[in-house]
Design an enzyme around this catalytic site. Structure first.
Site, PDB file in Angstrom:
ATOM      1  N   LYS A  11       9.691 103.777  14.191  1.00  0.00           N
ATOM      2  CA  LYS A  11      10.194 104.188  15.506  1.00  0.00           C
ATOM      3  C   LYS A  11       9.763 103.189  16.596  1.00  0.00           C
ATOM      4  CE  LYS A  11      10.244 109.141  14.302  1.00  0.00           C
ATOM      5  NZ  LYS A  11       9.721 110.479  14.666  1.00  0.00           N
ATOM      6  N   TYR A  51      19.040 114.137  14.159  1.00  0.00           N
ATOM      7  CA  TYR A  51      18.149 115.196  14.657  1.00  0.00           C
ATOM      8  C   TYR A  51      18.914 116.481  14.968  1.00  0.00           C
ATOM      9  CZ  TYR A  51      14.201 111.931  14.846  1.00  0.00           C
ATOM     10  OH  TYR A  51      13.188 111.057  14.523  1.00  0.00           O
ATOM     11  N   PHE A  59      12.788 119.611  23.797  1.00  0.00           N
ATOM     12  CA  PHE A  59      12.397 118.199  23.788  1.00  0.00           C
ATOM     13  C   PHE A  59      13.488 117.268  23.239  1.00  0.00           C
ATOM     14  CE2 PHE A  59      10.727 120.205  19.902  1.00  0.00           C
ATOM     15  CZ  PHE A  59      11.281 119.392  18.908  1.00  0.00           C
ATOM     16  N   ARG A 104       0.540 108.753  10.593  1.00  0.00           N
ATOM     17  CA  ARG A 104       0.476 109.440  11.887  1.00  0.00           C
ATOM     18  C   ARG A 104      -0.958 109.820  12.244  1.00  0.00           C
ATOM     19  NH1 ARG A 104       5.689 113.327  10.711  1.00  0.00           N
ATOM     20  NH2 ARG A 104       7.339 111.938  11.459  1.00  0.00           N
ATOM     21  N   ASN A 114       5.357 109.342  17.130  1.00  0.00           N
ATOM     22  CA  ASN A 114       4.568 109.486  15.903  1.00  0.00           C
ATOM     23  C   ASN A 114       4.901 108.415  14.853  1.00  0.00           C
ATOM     24  OD1 ASN A 114       7.006 110.430  15.078  1.00  0.00           O
ATOM     25  ND2 ASN A 114       6.357 112.523  14.655  1.00  0.00           N
ATOM     26  N   HIS A 117       9.661 107.947  10.883  1.00  0.00           N
ATOM     27  CA  HIS A 117      10.445 109.040  10.313  1.00  0.00           C
ATOM     28  C   HIS A 117      10.450 108.863   8.800  1.00  0.00           C
ATOM     29  CE1 HIS A 117      13.723 111.749   9.306  1.00  0.00           C
ATOM     30  NE2 HIS A 117      14.139 110.783   8.497  1.00  0.00           N
ATOM     31  N   GLU A 128      20.669 110.764   4.888  1.00  0.00           N
ATOM     32  CA  GLU A 128      20.100 109.832   5.862  1.00  0.00           C
ATOM     33  C   GLU A 128      20.298 108.378   5.429  1.00  0.00           C
ATOM     34  OE1 GLU A 128      16.054 111.178   6.382  1.00  0.00           O
ATOM     35  OE2 GLU A 128      16.700 112.975   7.466  1.00  0.00           O
TER      36      GLU A 128
HETATM   37  N1  UDP Z   1       9.312 116.072  17.778  1.00  0.00           N
HETATM   38  C1  UDP Z   1       8.923 116.268  19.103  1.00  0.00           C
HETATM   39  N2  UDP Z   1       8.315 117.449  19.451  1.00  0.00           N
HETATM   40  C2  UDP Z   1       8.102 118.449  18.551  1.00  0.00           C
HETATM   41  C3  UDP Z   1       8.524 118.268  17.222  1.00  0.00           C
HETATM   42  C4  UDP Z   1       9.128 117.070  16.860  1.00  0.00           C
HETATM   43  O1  UDP Z   1       9.102 115.371  19.930  1.00  0.00           O
HETATM   44  O2  UDP Z   1       7.556 119.505  18.925  1.00  0.00           O
HETATM   45  C5  UDP Z   1       9.922 114.793  17.378  1.00  0.00           C
HETATM   46  C6  UDP Z   1       8.950 113.918  16.544  1.00  0.00           C
HETATM   47  O3  UDP Z   1       9.184 112.555  16.886  1.00  0.00           O
HETATM   48  C7  UDP Z   1       9.397 114.229  15.133  1.00  0.00           C
HETATM   49  C8  UDP Z   1      10.901 114.365  15.318  1.00  0.00           C
HETATM   50  O4  UDP Z   1      11.059 115.041  16.548  1.00  0.00           O
HETATM   51  O5  UDP Z   1       9.019 113.220  14.220  1.00  0.00           O
HETATM   52  C9  UDP Z   1      11.593 115.145  14.197  1.00  0.00           C
HETATM   53  O6  UDP Z   1      11.012 116.409  14.075  1.00  0.00           O
HETATM   54  P1  UDP Z   1      10.774 117.085  12.668  1.00  0.00           P
HETATM   55  O7  UDP Z   1      10.433 118.523  12.926  1.00  0.00           O
HETATM   56  O8  UDP Z   1      11.919 116.792  11.760  1.00  0.00           O
HETATM   57  O9  UDP Z   1       9.431 116.373  12.165  1.00  0.00           O
HETATM   58  P2  UDP Z   1       9.178 115.226  11.069  1.00  0.00           P
HETATM   59  O10 UDP Z   1      10.094 115.510   9.907  1.00  0.00           O
HETATM   60  O11 UDP Z   1       9.472 113.908  11.728  1.00  0.00           O
HETATM   61  O12 UDP Z   1       7.723 115.371  10.716  1.00  0.00           O
HETATM   62 MG    MG Z   2      12.130 115.845   9.921  1.00  0.00          MG
END
Ligand code: UDP
Ligand code: MG
Length: 153
Positions: A11, A51, A59, A104, A114, A117, A128
């Protein structure tokens, strides 16, 4: 064991914080095979799809803005049962809560910043990878460490 492929996005904060090499290195040293890599500037359409599960979250717009700050580095990694293994290396979503030793956990403090992805299931990985890579951008090749990496007597 099933050979799987998974999608990684490094990212914008990984690029800005000079962590690209460190991130790739963690996947390399685990033994994962890089089968595709490129830099991509993400469009709104791609982000809305990628997303989609978060589109009603407060958010969501901020997440899209963050993801568009710079191009990202997209990679496809291959390995036996690698989807779950890569998620373990990636760590929990919120940097401050992610285990030490994960990407992370070691490099991030918050969300959305973070660092990476990683696909979370076989089905999502397929979708994806297809979203970001054409077939002719993915490579099949033998890697000389595989005999030792997946040693079976
Ligand atoms: N994210 C965020 N706030 C939250 C949860 C997720 O900004 O409370 C962002 C974060 O960058 C995350 C991405 O949205 O990696 C995708 O969320 P997901 O729940 O799919 O988490 P991941 O699979 O990336 O762990
Ligand atoms: Mg995810």
């Amino acid at each position: 064991m099933d050979k799987e492929r998974t999608l990684i996005l490094c990212k914008p904060d990984a690029l800005q914080r000079n962590l690209l090499g460190a991130v790739i290195s963690r996947f390399e040293r685990k033994g994962l095979k890089l089968v595709g890599i490129k830099m991509v500037g993400l469009s709104d359409t791609e982000l809305d799809e990628h997303y989609a599960h978060l589109k009603d979250k407060p958010f969501f717009e901020g997440l899209k803005k963050y993801m568009k700050q710079t191009p990202v580095v997209a990679m496809v990694l291959e390995g036996e049962e690698c989807i779950d293994a890569v998620r373990l290396i990636t760590g929990a979503t919120k940097g401050a809560e992610a285990d030490a030793g994960t990407i992370r956990g070691d490099f991030a403090m918050a969300t959305p910043g973070n660092i990476v992805h990683a696909s979370d299931s076989v089905e999502n990985a397929k979708e994806e990878i297809y979203r970001f890579f054409n077939d002719d951008e993915l490579y099949d090749y033998a890697k000389i460490d595989e005999t030792f990496l997946y040693w079976k007597d």
